[in-house]
Design an enzyme around this catalytic site. Structure first.
Site, mmCIF file in Angstrom:
data_model
loop_
_atom_site.group_PDB
_atom_site.id
_atom_site.type_symbol
_atom_site.label_atom_id
_atom_site.label_comp_id
_atom_site.label_asym_id
_atom_site.label_seq_id
_atom_site.Cartn_x
_atom_site.Cartn_y
_atom_site.Cartn_z
ATOM 1 N N THR A 183 0.838 -1.197 0.000
ATOM 2 C CA THR A 183 0.000 0.000 0.000
ATOM 3 C C THR A 183 0.870 1.242 0.000
ATOM 4 O O THR A 183 0.596 2.214 -0.708
ATOM 5 C CB THR A 183 -0.887 0.021 1.257
ATOM 6 O OG1 THR A 183 -1.484 -1.247 1.400
ATOM 7 C CG2 THR A 183 -1.942 1.086 1.172
ATOM 8 N N SER B 224 5.056 -29.742 -1.541
ATOM 9 C CA SER B 224 6.450 -29.464 -1.219
ATOM 10 C C SER B 224 6.957 -30.176 0.023
ATOM 11 O O SER B 224 8.134 -30.109 0.344
ATOM 12 C CB SER B 224 6.682 -27.959 -1.109
ATOM 13 O OG SER B 224 6.145 -27.481 0.085
ATOM 14 N N LYS C 234 10.854 -19.523 2.498
ATOM 15 C CA LYS C 234 11.127 -20.714 3.305
ATOM 16 C C LYS C 234 12.513 -20.627 3.942
ATOM 17 O O LYS C 234 12.690 -20.995 5.111
ATOM 18 C CB LYS C 234 11.039 -21.968 2.435
ATOM 19 C CG LYS C 234 9.610 -22.304 2.020
ATOM 20 C CD LYS C 234 9.614 -23.441 1.015
ATOM 21 C CE LYS C 234 8.196 -23.860 0.655
ATOM 22 N NZ LYS C 234 8.186 -24.832 -0.451
#
Ligand code: ADP
Length: 780
Positions: free
Chosen positions: A367, A683, A726
């Site tokens: 934003t 995954s 990750k």
């Protein structure tokens, strides 16, 4: 009943009654004024005190002759006589029986008659079923009558219910209701009970009808009076309000004002005409109707929309770059892409290019980047959230015929922006819903399509609004749920989560100064040590972006400001030692690794729309018959991926030194803790397979290793998404080695160097390689 047995013949004094009828069993008093009548009373009282009371046919007749009164009346007993001043006598009588004049005797001073007296002999045998039915009907009609006539006390009903004799019942009811003398006479002359009951029933029905009509009339009159009063009252009130507001305008003036404003909007001729026509409608309908309100609100919307207000756009790449850097730390790629986008706009002078979509977890600055773009282009900024928008009407508005209709969010945002060319941020475009209320995505497509949006039709406005000058930007947490036709039009810019280092820098350089300013504090008022800021990042927030970090910093500023004012001190120092005094006990402990290497427990890495996380996968096998059980709120893809892993292990069991029949002799339970969080995707494939193999072989897994990758049934490792997120999560946990699919090699380029220094990366293309690094065989 008229029969020989119950008829007595007697001679009695007679009083003609004016305007009233007295029934047997009725106790009443009345005043007697005429000489002949008082004389009759006297005569009676000298004998048995009984008298015949007959009703005059015309109450006005002063000296009634034989034919001036009915010849059937009531024989009554005089109970009491009181002489009133002026010669009138008030007399209390009790009706006894019906009497019929046989012969009229005109004495000199009073009237008398030879009378046949009929005594109602009411025996139980009289009560035929018909009579019983007639009694019941009469009672219920009387009840109705009472409900309409306020002059009769409802208690009379109780008295009525106690009367068991039919003749008596009819007389009693007749005496209670307000009857004309003619109607009362009908009842007096009904000797037969059945006839008496039925005649009274007919009369009662008529009376009820009259009462109802009376009531309706009263109601109408009352209503007329009250609406007139109400309108008058409201009008008066309106005048007062208008007076208060200083606008005592008439409708004509109001319409003129609207028309003037409409003309100043410089609308297309056709549209202007249409709107003016709408304004003129105000003249023809009642100013107090609901429709006036609808027209007014419509006109107010029209005159307040920026039909032709456009801010002058400035495109200066250098200036834009400066502004983007001023507002944001890092995000180099993102800024670069945005500057390119702006440059292309400058060159082509068109906005018919793709729409930018900033994709990333919450709080990473999507934003605020959009706001900077608006600032750097000198455009207004407006934001509209699409989260949970399910109804097309929220985009396009409701038609005016709909109660409480309003324009849609697009048009109301434009009004808020105040110009027709703002930067318009469509927030959370991935959260747009779609159900039976219509498809908001298709409405949005029209909004975003440069071919169509110059004539955007809001249902409420009902006239086209030009959105072609608007610069639309969009944001999303993930592209996976953005409807495909929308995604096609967008150019996606990924913004990933921040590392601790980046958060720290954003905190020091941007968030702390920003919060100091908004709390009216000077730089010297509050000193937050770097380590304290790290504590805030790790102990009080767990997020991909910096939204909560900013909130915690704001909280520190508030508390510092309070101390400065209350204790009159210059500087508040916030350090690791005292941070809990300000923010309370830390909410999060640093994720910790297991103390030792374990069998059957592997560290997986997952990616969610709010950033990466670590996921420990546990496997337990017990004697059984080859069942595989998966728990922990796993999605279908994840389950399939687990089955692929098992299938692989079955075919390669020998190589891993696993009993070949394991799938027949053992039940395997795979569990992913933190069960409340839904998990899906392929995954975790290699992680599940590793945990199962570890469990079946009893070889522990290195606690400092984490992994991600999809597995095939032949044990190949396939690439997965979200590597950077990750890895950041693994880094937070203190993992030393991360196994990723070989084909994800390129993703390593995005990983900050600091992390590369801390973590060893293993690129695996097969399960052998995964196991080689994950299992701790030396401990065997
Ligand atoms: P989003 O829209 O992605 O959810 P916001 O734009 O609302 O996130 O960002 C939350 C807060 O974090 C804002 O105050 C923003 O200015 C600040 N912020 C985010 N990223 C950065 C950055 N790279 N540099 C400076 N401030 C940032």
């Amino acid at each position: 009943m008229k029969n020989e047995n119950n008829i007595n013949k007697r001679e009695l004094p007679l009083i003609p009654l004016r305007g009233m009828t007295i029934f047997p069993n009725m106790v009443v008093h009345f005043d007697v004024g005429r000489d002949r009548s008082t004389k009759a009373l006297e005569m009676a009282s000298m004998a048995e005190s009984e008298i015949l009371l007959c009703t005059q046919i015309d109450a006005k007749t002063e000296n009634p002759k034989e034919d001036d009164f009915y010849h059937t009346g009531t024989i009554a007993k005089i109970k009491q006589m009181i002489r009133l001043p002026g010669g009138t006598v008030r007399v209390l009588v009790e009706g006894l029986h019906r009497g019929v004049i046989q012969e009229f005797i005109e004495e000199e001073e009073y009237l008398s008659a030879r009378v046949e007296e009929f005594i109602d002999e009411e025996k139980d045998s009289d009560e035929t079923l018909e009579i019983q039915a007639a009694m019941r009907v009469l009672e219920s009609e009387f009840e109705r009558y009472i409900s309409l006539n306020d002059r009769i006390s409802p208690e009379e009903l109780i008295t009525i219910k106690e009367v068991e004799k039919p003749g008596r019942l009819a007389d009693l009811i007749a005496s209670l209701i307000d009857l004309s003398t003619e109607k009362a006479q009908i009842i007096i002359e009904a000797f037969d009970f059945q006839v008496r009951l039925e005649s009274l029933h007919a009369i009662l029905i008529e009376e009820i009808e009259i009462l109802q009509i009376e009531r309706d009339i009263t109601k109408k009159v009352q209503k007329n009076i009250s609406t007139v009063q109400k309108e008058h009252y409201l009008k008066e009130q309106l005048k007062v309000i208008q007076g208060e507001l200083g606008d005592g305008n008439s409708i004509e003036e109001e319409v003129d004002e609207y028309i003037e404003k409409i003309k100043s909007l410089q609308l297309e001729e056709e549209i202007e005409e249409k709107v003016i026509k709408e304004a003129n409608r105000l003249l023809n309908i009642s100013p107090h109707s609901a429709e006036t309100g609808v027209i007014r609100s419509y006109l107010d919307w029209i005159v307040e929309l920026p039909w032709n207000i456009e801010k002058e756009e400035k495109i200066d790449i250098k200036e834009s770059k400066k502004i983007l850097n001023e507002d944001h730390y890092g995000l180099e790629d993102v800024k670069e892409r945005i500057l390119e986008f702006i440059a292309i706009r400058k060159l082509t002078k068109s906005i018919k290019g793709p729409i930018l979509c900033l994709v990333g977890p919450p709080g990473v600055g999507k934003t605020s980047i959009a706001k900077s773009i608006a600032r750097s282009l000198n455009r207004d900024f407006v934001r509209m959230s699409l989260g949970g928008v399910r109804d097309e009407a929220e985009i396009r508005g409701h038609r005016r015929t709909y109660v409480g209709a309003m324009p849609g969010k697009i048009i109301s945002s434009i009004r808020k922006a105040g110009s027709k060319n703002p930067v318009f941020l469509l927030d959370e475009i991935d959260k747009i819903g779609n159900d039976y209320r219509g498809d908001p995505a298709s409405g949005l497509l029209e909004v975003l399509d440069p071919e169509q949006n110059s004539t955007f039709a809001d249902h409420f406005l009902d006239i086209p609004f030009d959105l072609s000058k608007v610069l639309f930007l969009t944001t999303a947490n993930t592209t996976s749920t953005i409807p495909a036709p929308l995604l096609d039009r967008m150019e996606v810019i990924d913004i990933s989560s921040y590392t601790e280092e980046e958060k720290l820098q954003i905190g020091i350089r941007y968030l702390v100064p920003k919060q100091l300013e908004s709390h009216g504090l000077k730089e010297e008022n509050i000193q937050i040590s770097e380590q304290a800021l790290r504590d805030v990042i790790n102990g009080y927030t767990r997020e991909a972006g910096v939204r909560n970090l900013e909130r915690e910093i704001a909280s520190l500023c508030r508390k510092a400001a309070k101390r400065i004012v209350e204790e009159d001190i210059e500087t508040v120092r916030i350090t690791t030692a005292n941070i809990e005094n300000y923010l309370g006990i830390k909410k999060f402990r640093q994720d910790t690794l297991f103390d030792e290497n374990r069998v059957g427990v592997a560290n997986g890495l997952a990616w969610t729309s709010v950033g990466g996380t670590t996921l420990s996968i546990e496997v337990n096998s017990i004697k059984g018959e080859g069942k595989v059980q998966l728990t922990g709120k796993l999605g279908d893809v994840m389950k399939e991926s687990a089955m692929a892993g098992i299938s692989f292990i079955r075919s390669y069991a020998e190589e891993f030194d696993i009993d070949e029949d394991f799938y027949e002799k053992k039940d395997i339970h795979i569990h992913v803790p933190e069960g409340a969080i839904p998990k899906d995707g392929p995954s975790a494939g290699i992680t599940i397979a590793t945990a199962v193999i570890s469990d079946l072989t009893d070889i522990p897994i290195d606690k400092q290793v984490a992994m991600t990758g999809e597995i095939t049934i032949r044990g190949r490792v396939l690439p997965v998404g979200g590597i950077k997120e990750k890895v950041l999560a693994a880094h937070r946990l203190g993992i030393k080695k991360v196994i990723i699919p070989d084909q994800n090699k390129r993703d390593l380029e995005d990983i900050p160097n600091k992390i590369k220094n801390d973590i060893e990366f293993v690129l695996a293309d097969s399960m052998e390689k995964v196991l080689e690094h994950a299992l701790v065989r030396s401990e065997e």
